[in-house]
Structures are given as C-alpha cells and as structure tokens.
Motif scaffolding. Structure first.
Motif, short mmCIF file in Angstrom:
data_model
loop_
_atom_site.label_atom_id
_atom_site.label_comp_id
_atom_site.label_asym_id
_atom_site.label_seq_id
_atom_site.Cartn_x
_atom_site.Cartn_y
_atom_site.Cartn_z
N ALA A 1 -3.80 10.07 1.08
CA ALA A 1 -4.32 8.73 0.82
C ALA A 1 -5.63 8.80 0.06
CB ALA A 1 -4.51 7.97 2.13
N LEU B 1 -10.00 3.48 -0.10
CA LEU B 1 -9.62 2.08 -0.09
C LEU B 1 -10.09 1.43 -1.39
CD1 LEU B 1 -8.28 0.01 1.82
CD2 LEU B 1 -10.56 -0.61 2.60
N ARG C 1 -7.15 2.75 5.72
CA ARG C 1 -6.47 2.19 4.57
C ARG C 1 -6.43 0.66 4.58
NH1 ARG C 1 -6.41 4.11 0.22
NH2 ARG C 1 -4.67 2.76 -0.34
N THR D 1 0.40 4.24 0.87
CA THR D 1 0.31 5.10 2.05
C THR D 1 0.81 4.40 3.30
OG1 THR D 1 -1.59 6.28 1.12
CG2 THR D 1 -1.27 6.45 3.49
N ASP E 1 0.84 -1.19 0.00
CA ASP E 1 0.00 0.00 0.00
C ASP E 1 0.88 1.25 0.00
OD1 ASP E 1 -3.06 0.89 0.81
OD2 ASP E 1 -1.55 2.27 1.58
#
Length: 414
Positions: free
Chosen positions: A401, A404, A341, A221, A219
């Motif tokens: 960010a 999701l 996230r 972030t 990921d």
C-alpha cells in the motif's frame, strides 16, 4: 508517542474497557442457544435462526448507523452502544424472572446486540485513529488481538462453570454488566472527545448509506483485503456447526474434549499477536500481510480428515493451533493497514460497511453450508469449504500500500 510500548493512560482505559466487554461476551458464549433449548424448548431450526438470522438482521439494521456515527463524537457513541447492549441483555433475565421470556425476545435482543456491536466497532476504529499516532496503531491492534484470544481461553470455561451452577441466564447478566463496566471505563478516559470533521446540516440521503462500500471498492488495497476477509471468514465460520455435528455426533467426542479442541489452541493467538509487530518491523507490512493471509488458508482443509479418539482430537488441536496463530498475526496487521488507508472522515462508514458485509456473508455461507452438510454429509462439506479457502489468498493485495492520497486532518492536529 514513539516506538515504545507505552500508549498512554487514555488508551489504557480503552484497552481495559475492551478486555472487560470481551470477557463478558465469552462468559456468555452459547448462552442464547442454551436458553432457547433449555428454557424455551426450541428446536434445531429455531436455534439456527437465532444464530444466523439475528446476526444478518442486525447487520442490516446497522447499515444506516455507519454514516450516522461518522458525524457524531466517537467516544459518546462508544458509551451509548455499550449502554444499549447492556440494557438489551438485561431484559432477558428480567423476563425470565417474570416468566414471560419468549423466543421472539431472544431474537430481537440478538438483533439489537449485533447492530450495536457493529456500530461500536466502527466508532472504536475511528476513535483509535484520532487517539494514537500512526506508528502506534499496530501496537494497539496487537494488544486488542492478544486480549481477544486471552478472553477466548478464559471466558468459556468460566462461563460453563457459571451455567452449571446458576443456569445460562446468569452469564447473560455477566455480559450485560461487562458492557456497563466498559461504558464506565470509556467515560473515565477523560480528555477531549474530538468533534467530527463536519456536521450534516441536512437529512441523511439514501446514497450516504453506500459511502463506506464506495470508499472500500475504490481503493486498490482495501478492495482485495475486503473481499478476502469476507470470503475467508464466511467459509471458515460456515464449517463450525458442521464440525460440531461431526465431532459430538458421529465421532463421539465428549463435550469437554470438544471444548479442549478449541480452547487449547487459543494460546497460538497470544503468540501470533505478540509477534505481529516484530515481524512487520523486520519484513514489512505487505509481506507479513500476504504471507500470514496465505498461510491461514492452508489449515482448515485438514479438519475434513478428523477421526475418532485421541488422534482425531490431536489433529483438530494442531489444525486450530496453526490456523489461530496465522490469524492472530494477520488480524492486527490487516486492521492497521485498513486504518492507515482510510481517511479520518471516512473511518466509521468504512468499518461499518466492512463489518456489515462480513456478518452478512457469514450468515449466508452458514445457511448454504448447512444445506450442503445435509446433502453431502458434514465431512464432505467441511472439505469443500477447505478447498475453496485455499483460493482466498488470490484476493490478497499484490502490491504494498502507498501513502494515503488525501490529506488526513487528524494527523495535522497531533
């Protein structure tokens, strides 16, 4: 629940349970080293091993527990981990009363408590995400952060008084009781304990142990936040024993002055935690995360310049006040970003991997800086850590960010 501050009765029980166990932990702060020195007559090497090896081995033991927690009912795991910690701690006063307490038992209990603590944190994060809507997570995390700093201010002085009157074993009993009360509080929450998204029908594979790390590193972030947190915490905590040696040894501060230098600035934690949500509302999550994360790295290098007397004491208080304030703003925002996230069916593994890495890095850094402190002197080693900390903001996320990218089943049920 909307933007208000009322998060409901069930969160109230969870928050109360957290505060109770946190207070117990700070009441017993330093109890294990004191027992090792005063009761078992342990030397410096054994005391250092108790602090570093116990946490490191506990982190290793916790590695398989992350995947295990993912497919269990989280509230049941929370209660179980509280009971495990309480039972493990109660073996110490029992053995002390019978005259059979050993250093090995202290070490084993520290391992069990460290592993259970990591598991509890992983399960609590996963449970919190199913308990509250996304817009209330920052409020909840800020309340946990504020409670943590409140118990930091209150716990050690009360624990010190209890140790003076009753001995260090008494505070271990208080810590054990706090975990028992926490378990009762979580049990009293009532309501449905959400089942896991799926159940494992086969035995856990070796590759499952790495799922948390894979998710974090995949990921854009979470990856920089993860690296920043591990490095920052490791370098910061590595200087704590060196600062203790410098202040209580070479600079001649009294123990009460040393305690004051770290207790008084904790009020900055209360202020920072209260400001986290208003700052995010005004400036946005990413800007607050990066700004607070960068500012917290500026302060520790100042500890290398501490001198004797009132001026030195005020310098430590000022540095710690600024550091704690920035950390108290950063921590709940980071915790909220991390939950947002992470998909619900990955939270326990992700938080477990995060905590394992942080604890292991801290143990390693503490050992390395202990060697550097012996070779270069504590002041130089503290300054070196401060210089390295100045580079940690480079690891913070450079972009805000996004949403999701995978569907989150928990949100569809609320």
């Amino acid at each position: 629940m909307g933007s208000g501050h009322r998060l409901g009765r069930r969160f109230g029980w969870l928050w109360g349970a957290y505060g109770t166990s946190a207070l117990g932990t700070w009441l017993a702060f330093g109890a294990f080293p004191l027992i090792a020195v005063q009761v078992l007559h342990a030397g410096p090497a054994e005391v250092a091993a108790l602090s570093s090896a116990g946490a490191a081995v506990g982190a290793v033991v916790a590695v398989p527990l992350g995947p295990w927690v993912e497919f269990r009912r989280k509230r049941s795991v929370l209660i179980s981990m509280d009971l495990v910690r309480s039972a493990a701690l109660l073996t110490i006063p029992a053995a002390f009363t019978l005259g059979v307490l050993t250093f090995l038992q202290l070490l084993l209990v520290s391992v069990v408590v460290a592993a259970a603590d990591i598991t509890f944190r992983a399960a609590s994060g996963a449970y919190l995400k199913t308990l509250l809507p996304a817009e209330d997570l920052l409020v909840a995390n800020a309340r946990f952060e504020s409670t943590a700093w409140t118990t930091t201010v209150v716990g050690p002085p009360l624990g010190g008084a209890a140790i003076g009157l009753l001995g260090p074993v008494a505070t271990v009993v208080a810590d054990a009781v706090s975990y028992l009360l926490s378990a009762l509080g979580i049990r009293a929450m009532g309501g449905e304990d959400p089942p896991p998204e799926r159940r494992e029908a086969v035995r856990m594979r070796a590759g499952d142990l790495l799922d948390g790390w894979r998710y974090i590193l995949g990921d854009a972030t979470l990856r920089p936040l993860f690296l920043n947190t591990a490095l920052f915490n490791g370098l910061l905590m590595a200087t704590t024993p060196l600062l203790t040696v410098l202040m209580l040894g070479r600079l001649g501060f009294a123990p009460w002055q040393y305690g004051l230098a770290f207790a008084a600035p904790s009020v900055g934690g209360l202020l920072g935690a209260r400001l986290a949500r208003p700052l995010v509302t005004r400036f946005g999550q990413h800007r607050v995360l990066v700004t607070a994360g960068a500012l917290r790295a500026v302060w520790p290098v100042g500890l290398a310049f501490v001198g004797p007397g009132t001026g030195g004491l005020l310098l430590v208080i000022g540095v710690e006040l600024g550091l704690i304030f920035c950390c108290a703003v950063f921590n709940p925002v980071q915790a909220t970003c991390r939950l947002e996230r992470t998909a619900t069916d990955r939270v326990a593994r992700t938080l477990s991997a995060w905590a394992v890495t942080t604890k292991a890095t801290t143990a390693l850094m503490t050992a390395v800086w202990g060697v550097l402190g012996g070779a270069l002197g504590p002041r130089t080693a503290i300054g070196l850590a401060g210089v390295f900390l100045l580079a940690t903001p480079l690891l913070l996320p450079r972009r805000a960010a996004g949403r999701l990218s995978v569907p989150d089943p928990a949100r569809s049920r609320t």
